[in-house]
Write a protein that holds these residues in place. Structure first.
Motif, PDB file in Angstrom:
ATOM      1  N   PRO A 116      27.274 -57.637  87.084  1.00 36.30           N
ATOM      2  CA  PRO A 116      27.094 -57.294  88.508  1.00 36.30           C
ATOM      3  C   PRO A 116      28.057 -58.104  89.383  1.00 36.30           C
ATOM      4  CG  PRO A 116      24.985 -57.787  87.460  1.00 36.30           C
ATOM      5  CD  PRO A 116      26.053 -58.122  86.470  1.00 36.30           C
ATOM      6  N   GLY A 117      28.826 -57.420  90.195  1.00 36.01           N
ATOM      7  CA  GLY A 117      29.816 -58.074  91.051  1.00 36.01           C
ATOM      8  C   GLY A 117      31.062 -58.495  90.311  1.00 36.01           C
ATOM      9  N   GLU A 126      34.693 -56.976  91.498  1.00 33.34           N
ATOM     10  CA  GLU A 126      35.311 -57.668  92.637  1.00 33.34           C
ATOM     11  C   GLU A 126      35.873 -59.019  92.203  1.00 33.34           C
ATOM     12  OE1 GLU A 126      32.061 -56.546  92.803  1.00 33.34           O
ATOM     13  OE2 GLU A 126      32.503 -54.700  93.910  1.00 33.34           O
TER      14      GLU A 126
END
Length: 178
Positions: free
Chosen positions: A111-112, A115
């Protein structure tokens, strides 16, 4: 008599203009070096921060996390004399950890992670550019400071002789193309 004085005055004026232009150019080059060094420092700090953030995020295996964290921490804490070596060691750690595309895939799957991987890719891509700009400015200033006129008349004043920033900044293969 009068024409000789006029020619002497014109010659002295031309020499004065040349010396003033050269001193101004040297001053601008030193300002460019300072700006390029600040940009390089910012990019190096950004790269170390992103690497440290990834190392503590828990998306890497423990050994890779430790290697990356220690190298990033050393790069952030290094004093000026040891900075080039510490930054080179961070580059080597990044290549060791992210040399394989599967590790980047694992980061992206978290998750994330997309980025974070994009931010790291941008950071490792910007460091060589910032270093190149800095070293180009240093090279230009050194070339001008080597001229006899600049040395004999001390047009550089008390400014320290500019030094290039030499480090290993080869990006990891898995992040270089992003």
């Amino acid at each position: 008599m009068t024409s000789t004085l006029i020619w002497i005055a014109v010659a002295l004026l031309a020499i004065g203009v040349y010396l003033s232009w050269t001193a101004g150019r040297l001053d601008r080059l030193h300002a460019r070096i300072d700006a390029a060094r600040a940009a390089l420092d910012a990019q190096l700090l950004r790269r170390a921060s992103v690497a440290q953030e990834l190392a503590t995020a828990g998306v890497l295996d423990p050994a890779a996390s430790i290697v990356l964290y220690e190298a990033a921490h050393a790069a952030r804490q290094a004093d000026e004399e040891a900075r080039e070596v510490a930054e080179s060691e961070l580059s080597q750690a990044l290549r060791a950890v992210f040399g394989d595309a599967s590790q980047v895939g694992a980061v992206r799957a978290a998750p994330g992670g997309t980025e974070a991987a994009d931010e790291l890719a941008a950071a490792v891509r910007r460091v060589p550019m910032a270093r190149r700009f800095h070293n180009d400015a240093v090279r230009a200033a050194r070339a001008l400071r080597r001229h006899r006129t600049v040395r004999w008349l001390r047009l550089a004043g008390h400014a320290p002789f500019p030094l290039a920033f030499e480090m290993d900044d080869e990006p990891p293969a898995a992040l270089a193309g992003r």
